[in-house]
Design an enzyme around this catalytic site. Sequence first.
Site, PDB file in Angstrom:
ATOM      1  N   ARG A 110     -56.594   1.538  21.615  1.00 31.87           N
ATOM      2  CA  ARG A 110     -57.300   1.423  20.322  1.00 31.87           C
ATOM      3  C   ARG A 110     -58.116   0.115  20.295  1.00 31.87           C
ATOM      4  O   ARG A 110     -59.219   0.064  19.761  1.00 31.87           O
ATOM      5  CB  ARG A 110     -56.249   1.441  19.218  1.00 31.87           C
TER       6      ARG A 110
ATOM      7  N   ASN B  73     -67.605  -0.907   2.756  1.00 28.99           N
ATOM      8  CA  ASN B  73     -67.100   0.475   2.808  1.00 28.99           C
ATOM      9  C   ASN B  73     -67.244   1.116   1.433  1.00 28.99           C
ATOM     10  O   ASN B  73     -67.180   0.442   0.412  1.00 28.99           O
ATOM     11  CB  ASN B  73     -65.620   0.463   3.201  1.00 28.99           C
TER      12      ASN B  73
ATOM     13  N   HIS C 118     -65.383   4.106  -0.886  1.00 33.29           N
ATOM     14  CA  HIS C 118     -64.130   4.863  -0.928  1.00 33.29           C
ATOM     15  C   HIS C 118     -64.118   5.765  -2.172  1.00 33.29           C
ATOM     16  O   HIS C 118     -64.484   5.307  -3.267  1.00 33.29           O
ATOM     17  CB  HIS C 118     -62.946   3.888  -0.968  1.00 33.29           C
TER      18      HIS C 118
ATOM     19  N   GLY D 171     -56.672  -4.831   5.819  1.00 33.66           N
ATOM     20  CA  GLY D 171     -55.789  -3.809   5.261  1.00 33.66           C
ATOM     21  C   GLY D 171     -56.528  -2.480   5.148  1.00 33.66           C
ATOM     22  O   GLY D 171     -57.690  -2.361   5.547  1.00 33.66           O
TER      23      GLY D 171
HETATM   24  C1  GAR Z   1     -67.423   9.779   0.775  1.00 36.71           C
HETATM   25  O1  GAR Z   1     -66.955  10.305  -0.431  1.00 36.71           O
HETATM   26  C2  GAR Z   1     -66.648   8.532   1.154  1.00 36.71           C
HETATM   27  O2  GAR Z   1     -66.213   7.780   0.054  1.00 36.71           O
HETATM   28  C3  GAR Z   1     -65.470   9.128   1.871  1.00 36.71           C
HETATM   29  O3  GAR Z   1     -66.021  10.141   2.652  1.00 36.71           O
HETATM   30  C4  GAR Z   1     -67.135  10.713   1.952  1.00 36.71           C
HETATM   31  C5  GAR Z   1     -68.289  10.823   2.916  1.00 36.71           C
HETATM   32  O4  GAR Z   1     -69.282  11.632   2.405  1.00 36.71           O
HETATM   33  N1  GAR Z   1     -64.786   8.131   2.636  1.00 36.71           N
HETATM   34  C6  GAR Z   1     -63.471   8.059   2.734  1.00 36.71           C
HETATM   35  O5  GAR Z   1     -62.708   8.894   2.260  1.00 36.71           O
HETATM   36  C7  GAR Z   1     -62.960   6.876   3.525  1.00 36.71           C
HETATM   37  N2  GAR Z   1     -61.560   6.683   3.292  1.00 36.71           N
HETATM   38  P1  GAR Z   1     -70.676  11.766   3.168  1.00 36.71           P
HETATM   39  O6  GAR Z   1     -70.376  11.964   4.657  1.00 36.71           O
HETATM   40  O7  GAR Z   1     -71.317  12.973   2.564  1.00 36.71           O
HETATM   41  O8  GAR Z   1     -71.462  10.496   2.929  1.00 36.71           O
END
Ligand code: GAR
Length: 213
Positions: free
Chosen positions: A78, A120, A122, A156
Site C-alpha cells: 500500500r 476532499n 464527502h 484520519g
Molecule cells: C460524491 O458524492 C462524493 O462525495 C463521493 O462520491 C461521489 C462521487 O460522485 N465520495 C465519497 O463517498 C468519498 N468517501 P461523482 O463521481 O459523480 O463526482
Amino acid sequence: MAAAKPPASVVKRLVVLVSGSGTNLQALLDAIETTGTEEYGAEIVAVGADREGIEGLARAERAGLPTFVVRVKDHATREGWDAALAEAVADHRPDLVVSAGFMKIVGKEFLARFGGRFVNTHPALLPSFPGAHGVRDALAYGARVTGCTVHFVDDGVDTGPIIAQGVVEIRDEDDESALHERIKEVERRLLVDVVGRLARNGYRIEGRKVVIP
Ligand code: GAR
C-alpha cells in the site's frame, strides 16, 4: 507607462482524482470553461484515478486533459501505491489536489507532499457518517438532514478541517440513490464555489478552522 499585468501564475493548477462517474469533475470543468480560467482562478491540469474504464476518466479525455491511473494491485505494498500516486500527481505540479469521488485513503507519503492542499468532498455532514457509505449510513441512522462537506484531508478518515458544508433534507420516500442524487446537486455547486475561492483568495488553516480571506 502601461499597467503591469498580473502574473500568469495567479491561475492555480489543479489535479483532480476520481474513481467513478466524475460528475463533480464535470462541474469543475464546466465552471472553468464558462467562467474562464483567469476569472475562476484555476485550471485543471490533469485527472488521476485508481482504476481504468470509468466515466470520470472519459470526461477528462473528452476535455483533452492528460490522465493517469495508479492501481493498488500493481504495487507490492500500500505504501508503494501511495508513493507512486504522489509521484504521478507531483508530475503535474499542482497547487491544489481535489479528491472528487476518489474512493481511496491516501497514506503518509502523499500527505507529506500534498497535506494542506488536498481537498476532499464527502456526501454527509461531517463529523457524522464518515467513510465509504456516508449516504447509506445517514439514511439507516434515521437522520432528518444530511448533506455534503468539502474539507482538507488529514491522516484520519474524513477528519480534516472543514471548509464548507451544504445541507439536504432527507425525505420519507428516499432511498440511497435518490438521496445521493440530491446531495450531489448541492455538492457540485459547493465544490465549484470552494475550489474557486481557495484558488483566487488563498487561505489559512488555523487548527480546525479554515480561513479564506
Ligand atoms: C460524491 O458524492 C462524493 O462525495 C463521493 O462520491 C461521489 C462521487 O460522485 N465520495 C465519497 O463517498 C468519498 N468517501 P461523482 O463521481 O459523480 O463526482
